[in-house]
Design an enzyme around this catalytic site. Structure first.
Site, mmCIF file in Angstrom:
data_model
loop_
_atom_site.group_PDB
_atom_site.id
_atom_site.type_symbol
_atom_site.label_atom_id
_atom_site.label_comp_id
_atom_site.label_asym_id
_atom_site.label_seq_id
_atom_site.Cartn_x
_atom_site.Cartn_y
_atom_site.Cartn_z
ATOM 1 N N ASP A 52 -60.270 57.154 59.319
ATOM 2 C CA ASP A 52 -61.270 55.788 58.644
ATOM 3 C C ASP A 52 -62.324 56.851 58.999
ATOM 4 O OD1 ASP A 52 -62.742 56.690 61.267
ATOM 5 O OD2 ASP A 52 -61.279 54.607 62.268
ATOM 6 N N ASP A 54 -66.672 56.776 58.561
ATOM 7 C CA ASP A 54 -68.088 56.416 58.959
ATOM 8 C C ASP A 54 -68.562 57.429 58.284
ATOM 9 O OD1 ASP A 54 -66.345 54.890 60.977
ATOM 10 O OD2 ASP A 54 -66.163 56.704 62.364
ATOM 11 N N ASP A 131 -72.008 62.454 70.203
ATOM 12 C CA ASP A 131 -70.888 62.767 71.216
ATOM 13 C C ASP A 131 -70.802 63.963 71.159
ATOM 14 O OD1 ASP A 131 -69.069 62.126 70.083
ATOM 15 O OD2 ASP A 131 -68.296 60.670 71.595
HETATM 16 P P1 ATP Z 1 -61.153 59.468 65.288
HETATM 17 O O1 ATP Z 1 -61.648 57.937 64.330
HETATM 18 O O2 ATP Z 1 -60.509 59.690 64.960
HETATM 19 O O3 ATP Z 1 -60.880 58.114 66.386
HETATM 20 P P2 ATP Z 1 -64.330 59.701 65.001
HETATM 21 O O4 ATP Z 1 -64.492 60.856 66.423
HETATM 22 O O5 ATP Z 1 -64.250 59.019 64.250
HETATM 23 O O6 ATP Z 1 -62.735 59.888 65.959
HETATM 24 P P3 ATP Z 1 -65.120 57.066 66.568
HETATM 25 O O7 ATP Z 1 -65.224 55.898 67.817
HETATM 26 O O8 ATP Z 1 -64.602 56.825 65.041
HETATM 27 O O9 ATP Z 1 -64.400 57.990 66.757
HETATM 28 O O10 ATP Z 1 -67.007 57.605 66.468
HETATM 29 C C1 ATP Z 1 -66.929 57.629 65.082
HETATM 30 C C2 ATP Z 1 -68.693 58.230 65.930
HETATM 31 O O11 ATP Z 1 -70.040 57.726 66.184
HETATM 32 C C3 ATP Z 1 -67.987 59.483 66.359
HETATM 33 O O12 ATP Z 1 -67.615 60.650 65.975
HETATM 34 C C4 ATP Z 1 -69.020 60.235 67.101
HETATM 35 O O13 ATP Z 1 -70.575 60.675 66.242
HETATM 36 C C5 ATP Z 1 -69.830 59.102 66.858
HETATM 37 N N1 ATP Z 1 -69.712 57.887 68.331
HETATM 38 C C6 ATP Z 1 -68.740 57.334 68.840
HETATM 39 N N2 ATP Z 1 -68.375 56.889 70.392
HETATM 40 C C7 ATP Z 1 -69.832 57.585 70.807
HETATM 41 C C8 ATP Z 1 -69.769 57.356 72.069
HETATM 42 N N3 ATP Z 1 -69.830 56.903 72.704
HETATM 43 N N4 ATP Z 1 -71.260 57.920 72.595
HETATM 44 C C9 ATP Z 1 -71.858 58.725 71.585
HETATM 45 N N5 ATP Z 1 -71.403 59.565 70.314
HETATM 46 C C10 ATP Z 1 -70.436 58.435 69.719
HETATM 47 MG MG MG Z 2 -63.862 57.485 63.003
#
Ligand code: ATP
Ligand code: MG
Length: 431
Positions: A52, A54, A131
């Site tokens: 997805d 963001d 993170d």
């Molecule tokens: P994917 O969507 O592929 O599972 P993602 O890295 O995009 O991985 P998301 O949960 O969609 O994960 O979160 C988007 C972004 O928001 C992350 O890349 C990170 O920068 C931030 N983020 C998400 N969760 C946390 C957290 N618990 N602590 C700090 N930053 C976070």
């Molecule tokens: Mg994501």
């Protein structure tokens, strides 16, 4: 801070979802900053298709809502805007600020866990709230450059997953980051930086403070995203599996034979394979597998105390599910399907008369049959019984009649003892 201009990275607009581009461009036209951030930038840099997209912006959720009619503000812990395009949702998050004392919009729990975080800020502040360094890369729609404050590009090139800031503190702030570390390491094939890895063993327990609904969501991402087996091994290694599935972990630690472990490995392998083939994965099947051994144990204890088999399994299922739900809140339709798959297992041993016909008509027959196959392949059920059911399904009516006829000279009652197969029982009805 380092800026990688368009010529120095491989992200091109053609790889970005049209809807995400629309959001970025509309924000830009409204004179806001707009970036792609997080997993999508990380995945695009690997040449992978992101799950997805963001978006991060300096527009507040309310301002985002004014720009997009198809928009909803969600979240309490993190307030953000969802922009809807049919089935695709673009998540638009306002930059988070860094000053905790600014207002009551940021609430810190006594053990350091962040409960609410709605202080808005600038990109420069937002970066440090993310993170991992590879999750803190921002793709700027104004000049198509990548903005990197944390050395994420270098870590990305070196395939290293590194937590931003002091790892022990960041895990305390949000213990789910430990699960995310495992998930990303496995999914991306990255190694955990030693400083990021080291505190996990001792801080795993912190996960117990996470609300069960959130842990359920995380657990699904861990096991149903195509890398379940590797994730399982790694969660076990870091003591995180024991927090998520304590009953299962206890069984794995006290096994007198290889069956439960083998069974789980095969279940995870199968679902990873299904994922790779683009098939749908249902959480209940894997969850039924994960909790199968605890169910067996609880049921056998009850049977040993004189409960009849059916009641023992029903009570054992209640016991096991009640305990698990406190950790990972499973919706009712999921636990009901788990029960269906479990309870059908004992019915497979009845291969005489009309019962097999009735079993075929059960809504969860197919799942239960697949479950039986897993058990049969890993020493937990009689392979001949599984063969019988395979042949029964394929057979025409005449053959089915023959297969379900009472054995000659017998009472007509099935002789098989159900329950856990230990290589002792034989199928009741061989041709
Ligand atoms: P994917 O969507 O592929 O599972 P993602 O890295 O995009 O991985 P998301 O949960 O969609 O994960 O979160 C988007 C972004 O928001 C992350 O890349 C990170 O920068 C931030 N983020 C998400 N969760 C946390 C957290 N618990 N602590 C700090 N930053 C976070
Ligand atoms: Mg994501």
């Amino acid at each position: 801070m380092k800026i990688y201009p368009r010529a120095e990275h491989c992200i091109s607009r053609s790889q970005i979802s049209e809807n995400a581009l629309k959001v970025l461009i509309r924000l830009k036209k409204a004179d806001f900053e707009a970036y792609l951030v997080g997993g999508c930038v990380r995945d695009l840099l690997l040449g992978r298709e992101p799950k997805d997209f963001d978006v991060a912006t300096n527009a507040s959720p309310e301002q985002v809502k004014q720009i997009f009619r198809n928009c909803r503000i969600i979240g309490r812990r993190f307030r953000l805007a969802h922009v809807f395009f049919g089935r695709e949702i673009i998540e638009v998050a306002t930059f988070r600020g860094s000053e905790p004392e600014e207002s009551d919009q940021q609430v810190v729990h006594e053990n350091g866990r962040l409960l609410r975080d709605n202080v808005f800020g600038t990109l420069e502040q937002d970066v440090w709230r993310r993170d991992f360094t590879v999750n803190a890369l921002y793709y700027n729609i104004r000049d198509f450059s990548v903005v990197d404050y944390t050395g994420g590009m270098q870590d990305h090139a070196a395939a290293v997953l590194r937590l931003i800031g002091d790892p022990a503190m960041r895990y305390r702030e949000d213990p789910v980051r430990m699960l995310r570390a495992i998930r990303f390491a496995v999914k991306l094939g990255f190694t955990l930086h030693p400083d990021t890895e080291q505190p996990i063993h001792s801080q795993a327990e912190l996960l117990k403070s996470i609300p069960s609904a959130r842990l359920y969501d995380e657990m699904l991402k861990l096991f149903l995203a195509g890398y379940g087996l590797q994730t399982f091994e790694m969660l076990r290694h870091y003591g995180l599996f024991a927090i998520l599935f304590p009953a299962t972990d206890e069984c794995l630690q006290t096994l007198d034979h290889d069956f439960p472990r083998l069974f789980l490995i095969r279940a995870l392998e199968n679902s990873d394979k299904r994922f790779a083939e683009g098939k749908t994965l249902t959480p209940y099947f894997l969850l039924a597998a994960l909790l199968w051994e605890p169910l067996q144990l609880a049921a056998q204890t009850r049977i040993a105390h004189g409960e009849n088999e059916t009641l023992a399994y029903q009570n054992a299922a209640n016991e096991v599910l009640t305990r698990q739900i406190k950790i990972t809140a499973m919706p009712r339709h999921i636990t009901q399907s788990m029960r269906d798959v479990w309870f059908l297992q004992n019915k497979f041993s009845k291969t005489v008369g009309t019962r097999p016909y009735r079993l075929l008509e059960q809504a969860k027959f197919r799942a239960a049959y697949d479950f039986l196959q897993l058990r049969a392949e890993t020493g937990g059920a009689d392979p001949e019984l599984f063969d019988w059911w395979t042949r029964f399904q394929e057979a025409d009516e005449e053959l089915r009649q023959k297969m379900t006829a009472p054995p000659k000279g017998g009472s007509g009652k099935p002789r098989r003892k159900s329950g856990r197969y230990r290589g002792r029982t034989k199928p009741s009805n061989q041709e």
